[in-house]
Every structure is written in structure tokens, then in C-alpha cells.
Design a protein around this motif. Structure first.
Motif, PDB file in Angstrom:
ATOM      1  N   PHE A  55       9.608   5.019  10.998  1.00  0.00           N
ATOM      2  CA  PHE A  55       9.948   4.982   9.574  1.00  0.00           C
ATOM      3  C   PHE A  55       9.098   6.004   8.832  1.00  0.00           C
ATOM      4  O   PHE A  55       7.872   6.021   8.974  1.00  0.00           O
ATOM      5  CB  PHE A  55       9.703   3.584   8.993  1.00  0.00           C
ATOM      6  N   LYS A  56       9.758   6.855   8.063  1.00  0.00           N
ATOM      7  CA  LYS A  56       9.055   7.901   7.345  1.00  0.00           C
ATOM      8  C   LYS A  56       8.749   7.421   5.922  1.00  0.00           C
ATOM      9  O   LYS A  56       9.658   7.238   5.111  1.00  0.00           O
ATOM     10  CB  LYS A  56       9.890   9.185   7.295  1.00  0.00           C
ATOM     11  N   LEU A  57       7.479   7.231   5.640  1.00  0.00           N
ATOM     12  CA  LEU A  57       7.045   6.822   4.300  1.00  0.00           C
ATOM     13  C   LEU A  57       6.796   8.064   3.460  1.00  0.00           C
ATOM     14  O   LEU A  57       6.008   8.934   3.844  1.00  0.00           O
ATOM     15  CB  LEU A  57       5.761   5.995   4.387  1.00  0.00           C
ATOM     16  N   ASP A  58       7.460   8.146   2.315  1.00  0.00           N
ATOM     17  CA  ASP A  58       7.223   9.300   1.449  1.00  0.00           C
ATOM     18  C   ASP A  58       6.366   8.898   0.256  1.00  0.00           C
ATOM     19  O   ASP A  58       6.223   7.714  -0.075  1.00  0.00           O
ATOM     20  CB  ASP A  58       8.531   9.945   0.981  1.00  0.00           C
ATOM     21  N   ALA A  59       5.789   9.893  -0.384  1.00  0.00           N
ATOM     22  CA  ALA A  59       4.852   9.652  -1.482  1.00  0.00           C
ATOM     23  C   ALA A  59       5.528   8.983  -2.673  1.00  0.00           C
ATOM     24  O   ALA A  59       4.889   8.200  -3.389  1.00  0.00           O
ATOM     25  CB  ALA A  59       4.213  10.971  -1.909  1.00  0.00           C
ATOM     26  N   VAL A  60       6.806   9.284  -2.895  1.00  0.00           N
ATOM     27  CA  VAL A  60       7.516   8.703  -4.043  1.00  0.00           C
ATOM     28  C   VAL A  60       7.614   7.188  -3.889  1.00  0.00           C
ATOM     29  O   VAL A  60       7.315   6.427  -4.825  1.00  0.00           O
ATOM     30  CB  VAL A  60       8.923   9.330  -4.184  1.00  0.00           C
ATOM     31  N   PHE A  61       8.033   6.727  -2.712  1.00  0.00           N
ATOM     32  CA  PHE A  61       8.143   5.289  -2.468  1.00  0.00           C
ATOM     33  C   PHE A  61       6.778   4.628  -2.596  1.00  0.00           C
ATOM     34  O   PHE A  61       6.651   3.545  -3.195  1.00  0.00           O
ATOM     35  CB  PHE A  61       8.728   5.038  -1.073  1.00  0.00           C
ATOM     36  N   PHE A  62       5.762   5.257  -2.034  1.00  0.00           N
ATOM     37  CA  PHE A  62       4.411   4.696  -2.099  1.00  0.00           C
ATOM     38  C   PHE A  62       3.951   4.554  -3.547  1.00  0.00           C
ATOM     39  O   PHE A  62       3.376   3.523  -3.926  1.00  0.00           O
ATOM     40  CB  PHE A  62       3.445   5.594  -1.320  1.00  0.00           C
ATOM     41  N   CYS A  63       4.190   5.569  -4.363  1.00  0.00           N
ATOM     42  CA  CYS A  63       3.763   5.521  -5.764  1.00  0.00           C
ATOM     43  C   CYS A  63       4.535   4.475  -6.558  1.00  0.00           C
ATOM     44  O   CYS A  63       4.005   3.837  -7.467  1.00  0.00           O
ATOM     45  CB  CYS A  63       3.933   6.897  -6.415  1.00  0.00           C
ATOM     46  N   GLN A  64       5.797   4.284  -6.210  1.00  0.00           N
ATOM     47  CA  GLN A  64       6.626   3.329  -6.946  1.00  0.00           C
ATOM     48  C   GLN A  64       6.295   1.878  -6.621  1.00  0.00           C
ATOM     49  O   GLN A  64       6.371   1.012  -7.489  1.00  0.00           O
ATOM     50  CB  GLN A  64       8.110   3.592  -6.647  1.00  0.00           C
ATOM     51  N   HIS A  65       5.911   1.606  -5.378  1.00  0.00           N
ATOM     52  CA  HIS A  65       5.822   0.213  -4.938  1.00  0.00           C
ATOM     53  C   HIS A  65       4.458  -0.228  -4.409  1.00  0.00           C
ATOM     54  O   HIS A  65       4.238  -1.436  -4.258  1.00  0.00           O
ATOM     55  CB  HIS A  65       6.867  -0.044  -3.839  1.00  0.00           C
ATOM     56  N   CYS A  66       3.553   0.711  -4.135  1.00  0.00           N
ATOM     57  CA  CYS A  66       2.335   0.333  -3.404  1.00  0.00           C
ATOM     58  C   CYS A  66       1.042   0.595  -4.161  1.00  0.00           C
ATOM     59  O   CYS A  66      -0.031   0.630  -3.547  1.00  0.00           O
ATOM     60  CB  CYS A  66       2.291   1.076  -2.070  1.00  0.00           C
ATOM     61  N   LEU A  67       1.119   0.752  -5.478  1.00  0.00           N
ATOM     62  CA  LEU A  67      -0.083   1.107  -6.225  1.00  0.00           C
ATOM     63  C   LEU A  67      -0.631  -0.011  -7.099  1.00  0.00           C
ATOM     64  O   LEU A  67      -1.799   0.030  -7.491  1.00  0.00           O
ATOM     65  CB  LEU A  67       0.182   2.329  -7.114  1.00  0.00           C
ATOM     66  N   ASN A  68       0.181  -0.987  -7.403  1.00  0.00           N
ATOM     67  CA  ASN A  68      -0.222  -1.957  -8.427  1.00  0.00           C
ATOM     68  C   ASN A  68      -0.557  -3.341  -7.889  1.00  0.00           C
ATOM     69  O   ASN A  68      -0.830  -4.251  -8.666  1.00  0.00           O
ATOM     70  CB  ASN A  68       0.892  -2.076  -9.474  1.00  0.00           C
ATOM     71  N   ALA A  69      -0.542  -3.504  -6.582  1.00  0.00           N
ATOM     72  CA  ALA A  69      -0.889  -4.802  -5.991  1.00  0.00           C
ATOM     73  C   ALA A  69      -1.388  -4.565  -4.581  1.00  0.00           C
ATOM     74  O   ALA A  69      -1.297  -3.461  -4.038  1.00  0.00           O
ATOM     75  CB  ALA A  69       0.316  -5.735  -5.988  1.00  0.00           C
ATOM     76  N   GLY A  70      -1.930  -5.609  -3.974  1.00  0.00           N
ATOM     77  CA  GLY A  70      -2.464  -5.497  -2.632  1.00  0.00           C
ATOM     78  C   GLY A  70      -1.375  -5.418  -1.583  1.00  0.00           C
ATOM     79  O   GLY A  70      -0.193  -5.658  -1.854  1.00  0.00           O
ATOM     80  N   PRO A  71      -1.735  -5.068  -0.338  1.00  0.00           N
ATOM     81  CA  PRO A  71      -0.746  -4.901   0.736  1.00  0.00           C
ATOM     82  C   PRO A  71       0.036  -6.165   1.058  1.00  0.00           C
ATOM     83  O   PRO A  71       1.188  -6.079   1.499  1.00  0.00           O
ATOM     84  CB  PRO A  71      -1.590  -4.437   1.919  1.00  0.00           C
ATOM     85  N   ASP A  72      -0.547  -7.333   0.853  1.00  0.00           N
ATOM     86  CA  ASP A  72       0.205  -8.574   1.088  1.00  0.00           C
ATOM     87  C   ASP A  72       1.455  -8.624   0.215  1.00  0.00           C
ATOM     88  O   ASP A  72       2.452  -9.244   0.581  1.00  0.00           O
ATOM     89  CB  ASP A  72      -0.670  -9.797   0.775  1.00  0.00           C
ATOM     90  N   HIS A  73       1.380  -7.956  -0.920  1.00  0.00           N
ATOM     91  CA  HIS A  73       2.475  -7.990  -1.888  1.00  0.00           C
ATOM     92  C   HIS A  73       3.562  -6.971  -1.560  1.00  0.00           C
ATOM     93  O   HIS A  73       4.752  -7.272  -1.667  1.00  0.00           O
ATOM     94  CB  HIS A  73       1.922  -7.730  -3.294  1.00  0.00           C
ATOM     95  N   TYR A  74       3.167  -5.761  -1.142  1.00  0.00           N
ATOM     96  CA  TYR A  74       4.177  -4.711  -0.981  1.00  0.00           C
ATOM     97  C   TYR A  74       4.632  -4.460   0.457  1.00  0.00           C
ATOM     98  O   TYR A  74       5.678  -3.826   0.673  1.00  0.00           O
ATOM     99  CB  TYR A  74       3.713  -3.403  -1.606  1.00  0.00           C
ATOM    100  N   LEU A  75       3.926  -4.950   1.450  1.00  0.00           N
ATOM    101  CA  LEU A  75       4.361  -4.707   2.825  1.00  0.00           C
ATOM    102  C   LEU A  75       5.705  -5.363   3.167  1.00  0.00           C
ATOM    103  O   LEU A  75       6.500  -4.778   3.915  1.00  0.00           O
ATOM    104  CB  LEU A  75       3.286  -5.155   3.814  1.00  0.00           C
ATOM    105  N   PRO A  76       6.014  -6.562   2.660  1.00  0.00           N
ATOM    106  CA  PRO A  76       7.363  -7.104   2.918  1.00  0.00           C
ATOM    107  C   PRO A  76       8.468  -6.180   2.412  1.00  0.00           C
ATOM    108  O   PRO A  76       9.509  -6.048   3.070  1.00  0.00           O
ATOM    109  CB  PRO A  76       7.354  -8.435   2.145  1.00  0.00           C
ATOM    110  N   LEU A  77       8.236  -5.520   1.281  1.00  0.00           N
ATOM    111  CA  LEU A  77       9.223  -4.580   0.755  1.00  0.00           C
ATOM    112  C   LEU A  77       9.345  -3.353   1.661  1.00  0.00           C
ATOM    113  O   LEU A  77      10.439  -2.831   1.874  1.00  0.00           O
ATOM    114  CB  LEU A  77       8.842  -4.158  -0.660  1.00  0.00           C
ATOM    115  N   VAL A  78       8.216  -2.902   2.189  1.00  0.00           N
ATOM    116  CA  VAL A  78       8.228  -1.759   3.119  1.00  0.00           C
ATOM    117  C   VAL A  78       9.043  -2.106   4.359  1.00  0.00           C
ATOM    118  O   VAL A  78       9.865  -1.301   4.828  1.00  0.00           O
ATOM    119  CB  VAL A  78       6.785  -1.374   3.516  1.00  0.00           C
ATOM    120  N   ILE A  79       8.846  -3.304   4.904  1.00  0.00           N
ATOM    121  CA  ILE A  79       9.586  -3.736   6.088  1.00  0.00           C
ATOM    122  C   ILE A  79      11.074  -3.819   5.791  1.00  0.00           C
ATOM    123  O   ILE A  79      11.920  -3.396   6.601  1.00  0.00           O
ATOM    124  CB  ILE A  79       9.049  -5.096   6.587  1.00  0.00           C
TER     125      ILE A  79
END
Length: 212
Positions: A55-79
């Protein structure tokens, strides 16, 4: 008849100059993103972990979803976004934490000079200092030690151990109470609008700085 003697006039001594009251507030800041270049480190770590899952993670997705909470919160969305059906949040989180921790041990990581200057000035004025991390204490402690923040009088606080995936308004309040300081006398130095707004939402008189 004896003459009356004039009473000697007494000139009062000048009052001592008032001693300025020492500041008794506090300074709170983000360990992961402000003390070190954490956003870049975390993006590259997650990108490399997900690359092994094709899976290719790009900076746009990371900035939109992974900056405002901890990994427990955004990793389900990544999956979900990567359709990683064979990957669990627990396994992905374990790999992610290991990758970030490895980068944090790098010799090139140094405390941001501007933050170091701020902390030294605040400590000289007897303000109490607190660093906030979105990771568990046992993971963030090595970075905290590597940056030698304890020598500056900083105390480390973990959001997961305070029961929050992100710095909510009530969490800022808990930390100021733990520091033994009044919220209105504290400053929160943040790197995101969410953290900034949450601090302002709870403390109408809080001075909050957002660092881009």
C-alpha cells in the motif's frame, strides 16, 4: 518663659522598589512534533511499514487523516483505505511503533533551538514545563531522555495514559493541574489547529501559539 523648640521635621525614607512578582505559570508543548521533527519521521515510518503491505501512503492522505490524533485513531482508516484485509490494527500499530522508535534513537535528532531557548527562559522565571506525547510513556521516554528535557525541568505526559487519542480540552486541564499551575497562567505551544483550538476552548485566558 522658656521658648518652644520647633519639632524636627522627619523626612521619611524612600520606599523600597517593589520586587516584580515571579511568574508562576507553565509552558506545555508537543514532544512528538515540536521538540523534534516528528511529523516527517512518523510519515516515513508509516509509509515504509505500509509499503511492505503493498500500500502506497502519500503525503496528502497522511496530512488529511493522521495529524490530529494518535495512531489508535487513524490506523483503522488506513487499513480500510488500503483494503488491507489480512492486517489487524494491533499488528500494524506494533510495527509502526517499532519503526518510529528506531528513528527516534537516531543521533541526528536534536531539540529544536527555538524551543530550547523558550524553555530555559520559562524555567528561569520559575514556570513549570510539560511535554505532551501521543505515544505511551515507555515508547516516548527514550526520545524525552535523548533530548535531555528532564535537565531543563520538563515533565512528560502521555495522552493514551490520560485517556485521550488527541489533546482535548479536558486533557490540557488535567496536565495544568498535574503541574500545579492555574490554566490562565499557562501557555500551550502546538503544531496543529486542533490542539490549538482545544486549548483555547477550555481556557478563555490561555495564550496559545500554533507553530507551522
Amino acid at each position: 518663659m522658656p521658648m518652644k523648640q520647633d519639632k524636627k521635621s522627619v523626612v521619611p525614607e524612600p520606599a523600597a522598589a517593589p520586587v516584580p512578582e515571579k511568574l508562576s505559570g507553565g509552558v506545555l508543548f508537543e514532544l512528538d512534533y515540536l521538540a523534534a521533527s516528528g511529523r516527517k519521521i512518523q510519515f516515513e515510518a508509516l509509509r515504509d511499514v505500509l509499503a511492505r503491505q503493498k500500500f502506497k501512503l502519500d503525503a496528502v492522505f497522511f496530512c488529511q487523516h493522521c495529524l490530529n490524533a494518535g495512531p489508535d485513531h487513524y490506523l483503522p482508516l488506513v487499513i480500510e483505505q488500503g483494503d488491507l484485509k489480512k492486517v489487524t490494527v494491533e499488528n500494524l500499530l506494533e510495527e509502526y511503533r517499532a519503526a518510529v522508535a528506531k528513528e527516534w534513537k537516531g543521533a541526528s535528532i536534536r531539540l529544536q533551538p527555538a524551543l530550547e531557548k523558550l524553555l530555559k527562559v520559562a524555567a528561569a522565571r520559575q514556570m513549570r514545563l510539560g511535554a505532551v506525547t501521543e505515544w505511551p510513556l515507555e515508547m516516548a521516554q527514550p526520545l524525552f531522555d535523548h533530548l535531555q528535557l528532564q535537565a531543563l525541568g520538563v515533565t512528560l505526559y502521555s495522552l493514551p495514559e490520560l485517556g485521550s487519542p488527541c489533546p482535548r480540552a479536558d486533557v490540557w486541564l488535567k496536565i495544568t493541574r498535574a503541574l500545579g499551575r492555574r490554566p490562565r497562567h499557562c501557555i500551550a505551544v502546538t503544531t496543529s489547529m486542533v490542539a490549538c483550538k482545544s486549548a483555547l476552548a477550555r481556557w478563555a485566558m490561555l495564550s496559545t501559539g500554533q507553530v507551522s
